[in-house]
Design a protein around this motif. Structure first.
Motif, PDB file in Angstrom:
ATOM      1  N   TYR A  22      32.686  48.691  39.828  1.00  0.00           N
ATOM      2  CA  TYR A  22      33.149  47.422  40.748  1.00  0.00           C
ATOM      3  C   TYR A  22      33.255  46.435  39.112  1.00  0.00           C
ATOM      4  CZ  TYR A  22      31.956  49.491  44.917  1.00  0.00           C
ATOM      5  OH  TYR A  22      32.376  50.496  46.225  1.00  0.00           O
ATOM      6  N   PHE A  35      39.732  41.474  36.772  1.00  0.00           N
ATOM      7  CA  PHE A  35      40.288  40.575  37.268  1.00  0.00           C
ATOM      8  C   PHE A  35      40.436  39.113  35.975  1.00  0.00           C
ATOM      9  CE2 PHE A  35      42.284  43.760  39.630  1.00  0.00           C
ATOM     10  CZ  PHE A  35      43.479  43.122  40.083  1.00  0.00           C
ATOM     11  N   ALA A  39      46.933  23.140  36.156  1.00  0.00           N
ATOM     12  CA  ALA A  39      47.654  24.365  37.253  1.00  0.00           C
ATOM     13  C   ALA A  39      47.376  23.481  38.242  1.00  0.00           C
ATOM     14  CB  ALA A  39      46.931  25.583  37.517  1.00  0.00           C
ATOM     15  N   LYS A  96      49.260  27.343  43.181  1.00  0.00           N
ATOM     16  CA  LYS A  96      49.412  28.516  42.112  1.00  0.00           C
ATOM     17  C   LYS A  96      47.835  29.065  42.244  1.00  0.00           C
ATOM     18  CE  LYS A  96      51.621  29.113  37.503  1.00  0.00           C
ATOM     19  NZ  LYS A  96      51.029  28.736  36.711  1.00  0.00           N
ATOM     20  N   THR A  97      47.203  27.848  42.365  1.00  0.00           N
ATOM     21  CA  THR A  97      45.739  28.570  41.574  1.00  0.00           C
ATOM     22  C   THR A  97      45.026  29.316  42.899  1.00  0.00           C
ATOM     23  OG1 THR A  97      45.160  26.304  40.525  1.00  0.00           O
ATOM     24  CG2 THR A  97      43.817  27.926  40.295  1.00  0.00           C
ATOM     25  N   ILE A  99      46.999  32.802  42.677  1.00  0.00           N
ATOM     26  CA  ILE A  99      47.013  34.047  42.101  1.00  0.00           C
ATOM     27  C   ILE A  99      44.992  34.112  41.832  1.00  0.00           C
ATOM     28  CG2 ILE A  99      45.870  33.759  39.676  1.00  0.00           C
ATOM     29  CD1 ILE A  99      48.122  32.179  38.743  1.00  0.00           C
ATOM     30  N   LEU A 100      44.503  33.094  41.996  1.00  0.00           N
ATOM     31  CA  LEU A 100      43.428  33.668  43.010  1.00  0.00           C
ATOM     32  C   LEU A 100      42.965  34.636  44.426  1.00  0.00           C
ATOM     33  CD1 LEU A 100      40.489  29.892  43.046  1.00  0.00           C
ATOM     34  CD2 LEU A 100      40.169  32.613  42.027  1.00  0.00           C
ATOM     35  N   ALA A 146      45.281  36.029  44.617  1.00  0.00           N
ATOM     36  CA  ALA A 146      45.912  37.806  44.492  1.00  0.00           C
ATOM     37  C   ALA A 146      44.723  38.521  44.130  1.00  0.00           C
ATOM     38  CB  ALA A 146      47.207  37.191  43.159  1.00  0.00           C
ATOM     39  N   VAL A 147      44.096  37.594  42.697  1.00  0.00           N
ATOM     40  CA  VAL A 147      42.786  38.747  41.990  1.00  0.00           C
ATOM     41  C   VAL A 147      41.679  39.469  42.763  1.00  0.00           C
ATOM     42  CG1 VAL A 147      40.979  37.885  40.329  1.00  0.00           C
ATOM     43  CG2 VAL A 147      43.149  36.596  39.945  1.00  0.00           C
ATOM     44  N   PHE A 164      42.593  39.990  46.544  1.00  0.00           N
ATOM     45  CA  PHE A 164      43.204  40.870  47.071  1.00  0.00           C
ATOM     46  C   PHE A 164      42.610  42.726  45.748  1.00  0.00           C
ATOM     47  CE2 PHE A 164      46.274  43.800  47.782  1.00  0.00           C
ATOM     48  CZ  PHE A 164      46.108  43.879  49.144  1.00  0.00           C
ATOM     49  N   GLY A 165      42.504  41.901  44.783  1.00  0.00           N
ATOM     50  CA  GLY A 165      43.542  43.343  43.490  1.00  0.00           C
ATOM     51  C   GLY A 165      42.385  43.590  43.292  1.00  0.00           C
ATOM     52  N   CYS A 166      41.105  43.149  43.198  1.00  0.00           N
ATOM     53  CA  CYS A 166      39.758  43.370  43.206  1.00  0.00           C
ATOM     54  C   CYS A 166      39.215  44.289  44.812  1.00  0.00           C
ATOM     55  CB  CYS A 166      38.526  42.174  43.218  1.00  0.00           C
ATOM     56  SG  CYS A 166      38.262  41.224  41.493  1.00  0.00           S
ATOM     57  N   GLY A 204      40.819  45.341  46.891  1.00  0.00           N
ATOM     58  CA  GLY A 204      41.229  46.631  46.779  1.00  0.00           C
ATOM     59  C   GLY A 204      41.107  48.164  45.396  1.00  0.00           C
ATOM     60  N   ILE A 205      40.990  47.591  44.430  1.00  0.00           N
ATOM     61  CA  ILE A 205      40.116  48.674  43.373  1.00  0.00           C
ATOM     62  C   ILE A 205      39.132  49.096  44.370  1.00  0.00           C
ATOM     63  CG2 ILE A 205      39.952  48.592  41.082  1.00  0.00           C
ATOM     64  CD1 ILE A 205      41.635  47.040  40.247  1.00  0.00           C
ATOM     65  N   ILE A 206      38.503  48.637  44.478  1.00  0.00           N
ATOM     66  CA  ILE A 206      37.119  48.516  44.558  1.00  0.00           C
ATOM     67  C   ILE A 206      37.246  49.568  46.038  1.00  0.00           C
ATOM     68  CG2 ILE A 206      34.679  47.639  45.504  1.00  0.00           C
ATOM     69  CD1 ILE A 206      35.453  45.291  44.076  1.00  0.00           C
ATOM     70  N   LYS A 207      38.012  49.012  47.132  1.00  0.00           N
ATOM     71  CA  LYS A 207      38.600  50.258  47.379  1.00  0.00           C
ATOM     72  C   LYS A 207      38.701  51.668  47.562  1.00  0.00           C
ATOM     73  CE  LYS A 207      38.683  50.263  52.902  1.00  0.00           C
ATOM     74  NZ  LYS A 207      40.508  49.860  53.761  1.00  0.00           N
ATOM     75  N   VAL A 208      39.271  51.296  46.737  1.00  0.00           N
ATOM     76  CA  VAL A 208      40.172  52.504  46.077  1.00  0.00           C
ATOM     77  C   VAL A 208      39.430  53.622  45.944  1.00  0.00           C
ATOM     78  CG1 VAL A 208      42.071  53.956  45.108  1.00  0.00           C
ATOM     79  CG2 VAL A 208      42.934  52.209  45.927  1.00  0.00           C
ATOM     80  N   LEU A 248      49.507  44.802  42.233  1.00  0.00           N
ATOM     81  CA  LEU A 248      48.890  44.512  43.744  1.00  0.00           C
ATOM     82  C   LEU A 248      49.559  45.504  45.053  1.00  0.00           C
ATOM     83  CD1 LEU A 248      48.187  40.959  43.590  1.00  0.00           C
ATOM     84  CD2 LEU A 248      46.837  42.592  43.538  1.00  0.00           C
ATOM     85  N   ILE A 277      48.712  48.738  45.106  1.00  0.00           N
ATOM     86  CA  ILE A 277      47.622  49.193  45.564  1.00  0.00           C
ATOM     87  C   ILE A 277      47.044  48.941  46.412  1.00  0.00           C
ATOM     88  CG2 ILE A 277      45.212  47.685  45.291  1.00  0.00           C
ATOM     89  CD1 ILE A 277      45.338  46.973  42.406  1.00  0.00           C
ATOM     90  N   VAL A 294      46.195  51.276  49.588  1.00  0.00           N
ATOM     91  CA  VAL A 294      44.251  51.110  50.303  1.00  0.00           C
ATOM     92  C   VAL A 294      45.322  51.539  51.124  1.00  0.00           C
ATOM     93  CG1 VAL A 294      43.549  49.275  51.348  1.00  0.00           C
ATOM     94  CG2 VAL A 294      44.058  49.149  48.086  1.00  0.00           C
TER      95      VAL A 294
END
Lengths: 536, 100, 164, 699
Positions: free
Chosen positions: B9, B16, C87, C91-92, C95-96, C98-99, C101-103, C105-109, D691, D694, D698
């Protein structure tokens, strides 16, 4: 190392060594590449002396290359490819010598390209593994691309891209077809192999055969080039430097015909037989059309390029008529075309070097200032229009007589090409060489230098020799051609039976039926005649 | 009880943050540092996995990553210096040579 | 005890990273990154990666970051050169999102990995053991990485020297 | 003796090679090689051939009639599958005659050329070409098989091309050479197909062969089977002959061919090359004999050409053009002769024509030489005072061609007319019509030849000042050949004095082993129409002819002529009557010419004014050249350039190819929008990609 591999890789080794030469020592670079190509030629003569007149593959070398994919390095020559290999090694030193004056920029790269080209061309002619063939086939493109793209004329970029794209389209389809073929074979025998000898025995439905044949045929037809896939040729020829044109016309175009001979037709005989009328009609259109268009060209090189379309129409027609004479004539015509069209391009190059133009109207009355040049040009012109007893006649005669046996109408139509050929060549000759010297610049043109005479002498000698005494060549081709004709005519269906029979008999791949009894060649011919009449 | 998950984590969060930095900031120096951060996040994963699988291969990889990171930082900064010398800017958006 | 230490160190690392990307002055960012990197070194220590711990401090927090700071000081950027157009909000936000969601997702995986900590020998991760590994199984990559560094050195010299 | 055969063609080849090499070596020198050396080599080579040919001839005379065949095989040429063609020479009576004519006339003309071409810069080149021509012509007549004949056939065409365009600086001369070659090629196209027809037919009957002896044996063995083939092959080969021998409709090149040096016109375009077609038909007489249709076509085309060309000859101003049309016309006679089955008569006329026409041409050459290149007869006149020998020889040859007895032309032409009259061509009125046509042509021939004689040598002098200053008799190196040929024109006829005049017709007799059988077969086949018995009888005749040679065949011929309806043969009285008629019309032609050009020189003018349209039509050679240009050349060029090249090649095919290019560029333009060039945008795309991955993992 075995003989064939030496011939293949000698130029490559030369190219690698050439890398070590300093860029400035152009004399040394030229001399060295000439020596390398000459050495390759001399070594290749050993092929001729060691060749046994039989239908067998000879000088075969078989080394596993990527065993996990069933890819091996197999090379060998038979009567179909022997003289094409010799044509490559013969033309190469001549071309290299001819470029001594013409190429002054990036000399080192130029000769590296030339030698690389030689390796790939020889390789493609002797490869007996589909993958190996494909590698060499594609390898040819790269140096050619640079030859046109770097040392070419004004429109060279357009020409190279056209050439490249045309060729790539064809070869990609061929690659797909090769893979389909290989995997079909694997699903039948459980062996993954690209070996040509084994792939001849794949059982396929007619439909599959037809599709695969079309893929192969398109690739080769573009290379030949057959009408209507020919438009890359005039552009590529006109833009290429002299040496490039010579190699392109002399050898690369032969790849197409050879591809049909070695791959497309024996691999898919039923489809080839089915396609024969179509190919024949396209070939005839090509003969007449190419000649007509050649007639109206204003640029000598373009004229010669279109004449190639016409000449190679003969070759294609001969191949697809499928009898001994026609196929032998077709191979012979490929050699002739390599010699005479190659020589024509060299000749055009000579005058281009001096005047930097190739337009017919820029000349006129050249005979007066360049008599030796005019004489050589005349001989080559006559060879190109098939005047006996020069080489061109033998090829045309054999092809036409073969075609006539199968279908008289085709022969009659094709023979009009002979008339048209005389028209456009002689008309061009007249406009360039006869009359008064029209342009003052041309008054001071220099006749051939000794170096240029050396370039042309062997070609002229061979033009005469091949016309007067073609027998040594034809007799060496004959067994392989007969085998080819019998195999393709037999079709795939019979093959499977023969194979199964042969397997039961002892697992030998080659069926014994194909051997021709030398004592009674007539019986075999009679059988062929029977087959031909059946076909009609 | 700290499990492998916790380390991963952390690694993901740091990665990120790095990504965000690359995309959000325009100062090339900061972008470069964000990339370093992302590499570190990856290193963390390596080390964590290494520990939890009781094999030291991950350490070796982390070492390699560091070496590459060092090289990359060196080259990156050199380019940056060059750029600044020639164009007096370190803003990523000013560098649009490839578009024109 | 271990958990507490982990959370504290992790918090420092994340905090340092966040500071790094939010400070407008790159020098401040660089120092925040150093903090974050040192915190990571602590985590390596917790994971018994002795060699990496040392290298992290020496190479990363030490050498690389010094290089970065030197460069920043060398460029000596004026205030207006640090000006960054703000910015766009959307856009911010994107990106936020997205970030995030990425976090997620990775954690979930990643979640669901084995939990028990295997026992390892005393000298796990020591200089000696890792070095041994590098010079046996990873000899070729090790040699190649040295070439990479060499090339990088040459490249840097060339780039920084040439005045175009 | 057989082993010397090869020397006959190869001796000139060696001469050609040496002179050619000299020509090239000296091509950049100020002066050419010494003319003495060149002319020695150039003349020695054909002379050697002639001597050897003569020796072989003497040897042949001594042999038994049936065995008068000499063969020599040199090496295999094209051996491919069931096709075995060898380089082999073959001399029988027919070839012997041809070889003798070619080498004899050829050698004489070589000597003449020494004088005619003196001081020309291309002297060596000229002799090299001329020798090469001898080689090709001898290969043509001595080749043992059709392809070898074809080699000679094309070879003489090539030499003709080179020699017509010998003075290449003049673009019109060069163009004339090209025209000759191309028109010949059109004929050769059909000729090749004819060869193939024969080959395939032989293949169906066992052995595929193109050797003449084997072919004649095969044809004799299966006459019924070869009837259809004979028609197809006969007509195709005849089209080839039309090209080479300048018959309708492919004659257009020969008048233009006069652009070459005059000795060339004499040798190639009068005496030898143009007769190749006649030789070819005689050589394949065994095949032609089987097809009345092919024979009818040959005879009809020949007769029409004879009349047609003769009419054009009336109005020409250029002395060489007159002779050119005269040649075409005389060739027409020869074709008519072989077409009616009188092969030996055709060859006989070929031989006599070679002498008198060569003599005429060389005489014209002598005049042209004397007048510094003047060729228009209306700028000549009264030259007999200056050039006695030339005038005399020219006159002799003119009498010969006009058919005045007892000169050569009388016997040969008369034999042709008689054979035509008595031939058994169907339909039955055809022989009569052909006879009338050629009879008229004979009169016209006499007229225009003597028109030329009178305009050139007699009457008022109309020379230009420049010509006047130079006019002189030619050197002896030119006049001696003229005398020799004039002697030939007088005496050659006596070789074939017909029986009705008390001669033994030795020529006919000599040729009969080669063509005699075919003559009988012709009569049998033609006389009997299509009736089954006749074909059977013909077959029988052919078989016997093949098996037993001439004695048997003449016997069978008699039998057959009765079986076939007895049309062969006529009374002696009739023959003599026709003879007298043709002599009379010849003399009439001469008298008319004299009346128009000597006694009343204004008459031609007034006639042409009164019949302006007709005169223009004839003077313009019926505008055939123009018609060909408008109907064939121009549309062909238009089709090639505007349709094939501009539309199909550039517009359609390249359009499609470039269309693909445009399409690809279109896609590129769309995709280019994504390529902003800002690295961070790319990074964003990478992120989006990650993404998505991912998300897949997921979800």
């Amino acid at each position: 190392m075995d003989l064939l591999s030496i011939i293949i890789f000698l130029p490559l080794a030369g190219a690698v060594l050439l890398l070590l030469f300093p860029r400035e020592s152009e004399r040394a670079i030229r001399g060295f590449s000439l020596i390398v190509s000459l050495a390759a030629f001399i070594v290749s003569l050993r092929l001729l002396t060691g060749f046994q007149t039989s239908a067998e593959m000879q000088f075969v070398k078989h080394i596993p290359w990527i065993p996990s994919l069933g890819i091996s390095y197999i090379v060998g020559v038979d009567g179909l490819s022997l003289f094409l290999v010799l044509l490559v090694t013969f033309l190469q030193p001549i071309t290299i010598l001819s470029a001594f004056r013409a190429i002054t920029e990036r000399v080192k790269e130029f000769y590296i390209c030339m030698l690389l080209l030689e390796t790939s061309m020889i390789g493609a002619f002797v490869a007996l593994d589909l993958f190996l063939f494909y590698v060499f086939w594609e390898l040819m493109l790269i140096p050619m691309y640079f030859l046109i793209g770097i040392w070419g004329g004004q429109q060279r970029i357009y020409a190279t891209i056209k050439f490249f794209i045309y060729t790539m389209v064809g070869s990609l389809l061929m690659l797909v077809a090769i893979l389909v073929l290989v995997y079909t074979y694997k699903s039948q025998s459980g062996v993954l192999t690209f070996e040509l000898d084994k792939l001849y025995w794949v059982a396929m439905s007619t439909r599959t055969q037809w599709l695969l044949f079309l893929a192969f045929a398109l690739s080769f037809a573009i290379k030949v080039p057959m009408f209507p896939f020919h438009t890359w040729l005039p552009d590529a020829h006109v833009e290429a430097p002299t040496a490039g044109s010579v190699i392109l016309a002399g050898i690369l175009l032969k790849m197409g015909g050879y591809g049909f001979l070695r791959f497309a037709m024996p691999l898919f005989p039923d489809a080839a037989l089915r396609a024969a009328p179509l190919v024949a009609i396209l070939a005839i259109i090509g003969i007449i059309y190419g000649a007509c268009v050649a007639m109206v060209q204003k640029d000598v090189k373009k004229l010669v390029a279109y004449s190639s379309v016409s000449h190679l129409g003969f070759v294609m027609l001969g191949l697809f008529v499928l009898n001994t004479q026609a196929v032998e004539g077709a191979i012979y015509q490929m050699l002739n075309h390599g010699l005479s069209t190659g020589a024509l391009f060299l000749l055009v190059g000579v005058i281009y070097e001096r005047r930097h133009t190739r337009f017919i109207e820029e000349f006129g009355g050249i005979t007066k200032v360049m008599p030796v040049y005019a004489a050589i040009f005349m001989v080559v012109t006559l060879s190109s229009i098939g005047l006996p007893p020069l080489n061109g006649f033998i090829g045309e005669f054999l092809i036409l007589i073969g075609i006539f046996k199968a279908k008289a109408v085709y022969a009659a139509l094709a023979a009009t090409g002979v008339v048209l050929g005389a028209i456009y060549m002689l008309w061009m000759y007249q406009r360039v060489f006869f009359g008064e010297v029209k342009h003052a610049v041309n008054r001071t043109l220099r006749d051939l230098t000794p170096r240029e005479v050396i370039v042309f002498a062997p070609v002229i000698a061979l033009i005469f020799f091949m016309g007067v005494y073609p027998n040594p060549l034809i007799s060496r081709m004959e067994p392989a051609v007969k085998k080819f004709v019998t195999e393709v005519r037999a079709g795939r269906g019979d093959y499977m039976q023969i194979t199964r029979f042969a397997e039961q008999a002892g697992g030998k791949w080659m069926p014994a039926v194909l051997e021709v009894d030398p004592e009674h060649p007539d019986e075999e011919t009679a059988a062929l005649v029977e087959k031909e009449t059946e076909l009609e | 009880m700290i499990t492998l998950d916790h380390y991963l984590y952390l690694s993901a969060i740091l990665f990120f943050i790095g990504v965000f930095g690359v995309l959000f900031r325009r100062n090339l120096i900061v972008i470069l540092m964000s990339i370093e951060l992302m590499l570190n996040a990856v290193n963390l994963s390596f080390i964590a996995f290494s520990r939890y699988t009781a094999s030291m291969d991950g350490h070796v990889f982390a070492f390699f990553v560091m070496a590459v990171a060092a090289a990359e930082a060196g080259i990156g900064l050199a380019i940056l210096v060059m750029l600044f010398r020639n164009r007096r800017t370190v803003q990523a958006d000013d560098l649009t040579l490839m578009r024109d | 005890m271990e958990a507490v230490a982990f959370y504290i160190i992790a918090a420092i690392a994340v905090f340092g990273a966040l500071l790094m990307i939010t400070r407008r002055n790159p020098l401040a960012g660089a120092f925040s990154l150093v903090v974050s990197l040192i915190a990571l070194a602590g985590i390596y220590a917790m994971l018994r990666a002795e060699l990496i711990f040392i290298l992290q401090i020496l190479v990363y927090a030490g050498a690389i970051m010094v290089l970065v700071i030197f460069t920043i000081m060398l460029l000596n950027l004026r205030e207006e050169e640090l000006e960054e157009p703000p910015a766009g909000k959307i856009k911010t936000l994107i990106i936020l999102a997205a970030v995030a969601f990425g976090c997620y997702g990775i954690i979930k995986v990643l979640s669901g990995a084995p939990d028990e900590v295997p026992r390892v020998p005393e000298n796990f991760g020591s200089v000696e053991k890792v070095g041994e590994l590098m010079l046996t199984s990873y000899l070729y990559p090790f040699e190649i990485i040295s070439v990479v560094l060499l090339v990088a050195i040459v490249g840097v010299v060339l780039l920084a020297k040439k005045v175009i | 003796m057989e082993s010397y055969l090869w020397i006959i063609p190869f001796s000139p080849l060696i001469g050609a090679a040496i002179n050619g090499a000299l020509a090239i070596l000296y091509s950049h020198k100020e002066k050419g090689p010494r003319e003495e050396i060149i002319s020695f080599i150039g003349c020695a080579a054909p002379l050697a051939s002639f001597v050897i040919a003569l020796m072989i001839f003497i040897r042949m005379i001594g042999m038994d009639e049936a065995d008068r065949i000499l063969e020599q095989t040199l090496f295999p040429w094209i051996w491919s599958g069931a096709l075995n063609i060898e380089v082999a020479f073959f001399v029988d009576a027919l070839s012997m005659v041809m070889v003798l004519v070619v080498t004899c006339v050829g050698t004489i003309i070589h000597f003449y050329s020494i004088g005619y071409m003196a001081k020309d810069r291309g002297f060596a080149r000229y002799f090299s070409y001329l020798n090469l021509f001898m080689f090709a012509m001898l290969t043509l007549v001595m080749g043992k098989n059709l392809p070898l004949l074809f080699v000679g056939w094309e070879g003489v065409g090539l030499c003709s091309y080179l020699l017509i365009g010998f003075w290449y600086s003049d673009i019109y001369k060069a163009a004339a050479g090209k025209k000759a070659f191309i028109v010949n090629r059109i004929g050769d196209f059909a000729f090749l197909l004819g060869i193939f027809v024969v080959y395939v037919a032989t293949l169906e009957h066992g052995a595929g062969t193109l050797d003449f002896p084997a072919l004649s044996g095969l044809v004799a063995a299966h006459p019924e089977a070869f009837r259809g083939v004979a028609t197809a092959a006969g007509i195709l080969l005849f089209i080839g002959a039309c090209g080479k021998s300048a018959q309708i409709p492919l004659y257009v090149w020969l008048p233009d061919a006069m652009a070459g040096p005059t000795p060339v016109s004499a040798l190639i375009h009068a005496a030898t090359m143009v007769t190749a077609g006649v030789y070819m038909i005689a050589r394949l007489s065994f095949l032609y004999a089987l097809s009345p249709l092919a024979m009818g076509v040959v005879a009809t085309v020949g007769a029409l050409t004879a009349l047609y060309a003769a009419t054009i000859g009336i109005c020409q101003r250029d002395i060489k053009k007159v002779l050119a049309y005269s040649t075409i016309s005389q060739l027409g006679y020869m074709f008519m002769a072989v077409g009616v089955g009188a092969f030996s008569a055709g060859i006989f006329h070929l031989m006599t024509h070679a002498f008198f026409k060569a003599c005429l041409f060389l005489g014209a050459g002598s005049v042209i030489h004397a007048l510094r290149g003047e060729q228009d007869m209306f700028n000549m006149g009264g030259l007999s005072k200056y050039m006695k020998l030339t005038a005399l020889t020219f006159l002799i040859a003119s009498f010969a061609i006009a058919g005045v007895p007892p000169l050569a032309g009388f016997f040969s032409k008369d034999e042709i007319l008689w054979s035509t009259f008595t031939s058994s061509l169907s339909p039955g009125w055809l022989p009569m019509v052909l006879w009338v046509v050629t009879f008229i042509a004979a009169g016209i021939t006499a007229f225009y030849v003597f028109r030329a004689v009178f305009l050139t040598f007699y009457g008022k002098k109309r020379l230009t000042a420049e010509a006047e200053a130079h006019v002189h008799e030619s050197p002896s190196v030119m006049t001696v050949p003229l005398i020799l040929l004039a002697i030939g024109s007088i005496t050659a006829g006596f070789l074939g004095v017909p029986q009705v005049l008390g001669g033994s017709n030795a020529f006919h007799h000599f040729l009969s082993p080669a063509v005699g059988a075919a003559e009988h077969v012709t009569h049998a086949v033609q006389g009997a129409g299509d009736s089954v018995q006749a074909i059977g009888a013909a077959a029988h005749a052919a078989k016997e002819a093949a098996a037993g040679g001439v004695q048997l065949s003449s016997y069978t011929g008699e039998v057959l002529s009765e079986a076939g309806g007895g049309s062969h043969g006529g009374s002696h009285g009739l023959e003599i009557l026709l003879m007298v008629l043709s002599v009379l019309i010849g003399i009439a032609g001469i008298l008319v010419a004299q009346a128009m050009y000597i006694r009343n020189p204004t008459l031609p003018e007034s006639i042409s004014r009164r019949a302006r349209g007709l005169y223009n039509l004839v003077y313009g050679k019926y505008f055939v050249d123009e018609a060909y240009r408008e109907t064939l050349v121009k549309p062909g060029y238009f089709l090639s350039e505007k349709v094939f090249f501009k539309v199909i090649d550039v517009w359609i095919i390249d359009g499609i190819v470039n269309g693909f290019g445009v399409m690809a560029r279109g896609f590129g333009t769309v995709l280019r929008l994504l390529q902003t060039g800002v690295v961070r945008t790319y990074a964003l795309f990478i992120l989006l990609g990650i993404l998505y991955l991912i998300y897949r993992m997921v979800g």
